[in-house]
Design an enzyme around this catalytic site. Structure first.
Site, PDB file in Angstrom:
ATOM      1  CB  SER A  64      -0.910   0.007   1.231  1.00  0.00           C
ATOM      2  OG  SER A  64      -1.521   1.262   1.407  1.00  0.00           O
ATOM      3  CE1 TYR A 100      -4.652  -2.936   3.671  1.00  0.00           C
ATOM      4  CE2 TYR A 100      -3.913  -0.664   3.375  1.00  0.00           C
ATOM      5  CZ  TYR A 100      -4.223  -1.906   2.849  1.00  0.00           C
ATOM      6  OH  TYR A 100      -4.098  -2.126   1.501  1.00  0.00           O
TER       7      TYR A 100
END
Length: 673
Positions: A523, A536
């Site tokens: 990410s 996350y």
């Protein structure tokens, strides 16, 4: 009621039969060639009705080549005969158009006469109006209009055959340019505006979305979604006292070509065209000219000349845009549909605004009809015949990556929890001539992953690529996580432990075959550290760090890694966060293109420019970076879902923040705020 339908395997025909199955009673007989029976049987399974019964025949044969015994048995029992079988292709030659559109209509009429059909429903086209200039209403037909192509001519001639030769009552439907389903985007071929989609994609990939492009007024077009056409035909076909009438299945308001193109540019995230001279300004001087000398008509006539077509073939033709299509991008005709609108009043059937479903059409094309991956020689060389294990393959990035891998000749190995969705993707791939495997697995269950690795190692000849795409995202501030430590455990379980357990389990197979490449979908958050994503981002950062260490240990075995720091992608995973609906995001297909690039080029990392800026900022100016992030923390509050509340109406304070949120999201495009 009983029905006979030609062209049921075609685009409009499939949707019309679906409407008849859902809303009407009685048998539905569908014409099908002997060679197409397997395809028809697959469609019948999709419709889920044993009322659909195939009748073997051929459009090119007298009476459609239907068996005499069948005709004798069903004479007098067919209430509605829908004739949709035709060619809808501006690039087809004269002979093909004549055989399909003209002779096919005459053969269908012959069968309708022999079975004494209650009504013959002819699906014509607005092309029957040719190059008529001005308003063309539903009572008009023979107006001396020029017919500039074989397609226009045969659509006119086939409708004339029905009007002049039919021995049974008839109705005519004239659809405009038919595009995909407004709710699903489903489309079966590249046609109409879809020819321009590769060019829009090229602009999207090469130019910033904010850059205005110079456009010109190209006149008006008219597009309608296939679901509107099918629903309208079903409704209009069953209304009493409308025999001998034509219905225009069109958008009641002409759609400027530039506006239509811009709707798809906006859906794609591509720059849009601005027309410095608006038609309202030019209308005065232009109206003083005779029709034959008006700029748009002169340009259209010039495009249709042989020299211009040759030049276009060598220019835009190489981009996949047929010159014949460019000559017919706009209509000189305004199609009056007041009679159709009156007949549909109260049914709830209306043409939706293109802007409301243009993104749906674009997404379907990008994920299913864009063939650029399969045409790229370098990609085919890297992936052809290779087994690619893809986790999270039931939707989003994983599903589109699987479709693109198959398009390039690779063999996707589909892994996710939901077997049914995986089987659907496998079926799609196989219908397109590819091959795929399905291995259902809960990737948060480490024991299940061990069994999966054993199966893959045993049943696959090679494991050439592994795409760690399955993931879980949680957007919740630390102050709301005090009693939710399981958020961190669940995220780490899937995003980190599940991913490395899979890699470790497949590593012996890759060592044995002396090679393999692992792609981790990480990410942009790992580089930018956005607030509220501590669970996350930490799990993705852990996978990055683990991969970087292990990469140095296995490079001698020919095993390599790529970490993709992916920006915000429009997938089901971000759907619960409603503020993302207005954020600039990349599509699953764009993300899948990045995954394909990772497999072909095998770089150590793939980053965005903004991700790199974020990483540098955290290194050289950490205090300033954290001030910006703290500002974002206050601009983007916790969602109702994060607070454990049901979504509520828009609060005044939240409404006031929305402009700040959108502005910040556009400046820092792709970051998970």
């Amino acid at each position: 009621m009983s029905y006979f339908v030609t062209g049921a395997t075609g685009f409009i025909g499939r949707h019309l039969v679906g409407e008849l199955v859902d809303h009407r009673d009685g048998p539905i007989f569908v014409l099908v060639r002997q060679s197409s029976l397997p395809r028809m049987e697959a469609l019948i399974r999709q419709w889920g009705s044993d009322r659909v019964q195939p009748v073997v025949g051929d459009l090119a044969q007298p009476g459609l080549g239907v068996d005499e015994a069948w005709v004798a048995e069903h004479a007098g029992s067919i209430d509605h005969f829908f004739h949709l079988a035709a060619i809808y292709d501006m690039t087809a030659d004269d002979a093909t158009n004549d055989a399909m559109n003209v002779d096919g209509t005459r053969n269908a009429l012959e069968l309708a006469d022999r079975v004494q059909a209650g009504c013959f429903h002819q699906v014509s086209s607005v092309a029957a109006a040719g190059d008529f200039h001005g308003r063309f209403d539903e009572t008009m037909f023979e107006e001396g209009q020029p017919l500039p192509s074989a397609y226009h001519r045969t659509k006119y001639e086939s409708e004339k055959i029905v009007r002049d030769e039919a021995t049974v009552p008839w109705r005519v439907y004239r659809p405009a340019i038919v595009v995909g389903h407004s709710e699903t985007g489903a489309m079966d071929k590249v046609d109409g505006p879809y020819y321009f989609f590769p060019l829009i994609k090229a602009m999207r990939d090469r130019l910033p979305a904010w850059m205005p492009l110079l456009g010109v007024d190209l006149g008006d077009t008219n597009v309608v979604p296939v679901d509107y056409v099918a629903k309208a035909m079903d409704h209009l076909g069953h209304l009493p006292d409308h025999d001998g009438q034509a219905f225009h299945l069109v958008n009641p308001e002409p759609q400027p070509v530039v506006d239509t193109i811009n709707a798809f540019c906006a859906a794609a995230g591509a720059p849009q065209f601005a027309t410095p001279v608006d038609r309202s300004v030019a209308a005065g001087p232009r109206s003083l000219l005779p029709n034959a000398l008006r700029p748009l008509r002169l340009m259209s006539a010039a495009i249709r000349t042989a020299p211009a077509q040759l030049v276009l073939e060598q220019t835009i033709g190489r981009l996949g845009i047929p010159p014949e299509v460019l000559a017919h991008t706009s209509f000189p005709t305004v199609f009056d549909s007041r009679a159709t609108e009156a007949a549909l009043a109260g049914s709830g059937i209306a043409v939706p605004d293109l802007e409301s479903y243009s993104r749906t059409l674009w997404a379907y094309w990008e994920e299913n009809l864009d063939t650029s991956t399969g045409r790229d020689a370098k990609t085919r060389k890297a992936l052809a015949g290779k087994h690619v294990v893809i986790t999270g393959a039931s939707s989003g990035i994983g599903k589109v990556t699987a479709l693109k891998v198959a398009q390039a000749g690779g063999i996707p190995v589909l892994v996710a929890r939901g077997k049914d969705k995986l089987e659907d993707t496998k079926t799609t791939i196989e219908l397109r001539g590819g091959k795929a495997y399905v291995f259902p697995c809960d990737l948060s269950d480490l024991t299940a992953i061990d069994r999966l690795c054993e199966e893959l190692s045993r049943e696959l000849p090679t494991v050439d690529f592994v795409v760690n795409n399955a993931g879980r995202s949680i957007r919740r501030s630390l102050k709301l996580s005090q009693d939710r430590f399981h958020d961190f455990e669940r995220t780490m379980q899937l995003n980190y432990f599940g991913a490395i357990r899979l890699i470790i389990g497949l590593m012996p197979k890759m060592r044995e075959q002396h090679g393999g490449h692992i792609v981790n979908i990480s990410s942009i958050g790992v580089q930018t550290s956005p607030p509220r994503f501590s669970a996350y981002v930490a799990s993705k950062a852990a996978l990055d760090a683990w991969s970087n260490v292990v990469a140095s240990e296995v490079v001698g075995n020919g095993i390599t890694f790529t970490n993709i720091h992916m920006p915000l992608v429009r997938t089901p995973m971000i759907a619960p966060t409603k503020i993302y609906d207005k954020f600039p995001t990349i599509s699953p297909a764009q993300a899948a293109d990045t995954v394909i690039r990772a497999m072909v080029e095998k770089p150590h990392e793939i980053n965005t420019a903004l991700g790199n800026v974020g990483a540098i900022a955290h290194t050289v100016a950490p205090k300033a970076a954290f001030r910006v992030l703290n500002m974002a923390y206050h601009v983007f509050p916790d969602s109702a879902a994060a607070k454990g509340q049901a979504p509520a109406g828009t609060e005044p304070e939240a409404a006031g923040r929305e402009s700040e949120q959108v502005l910040m999201a556009r400046v820092f495009k792709g970051i998970h705020w």
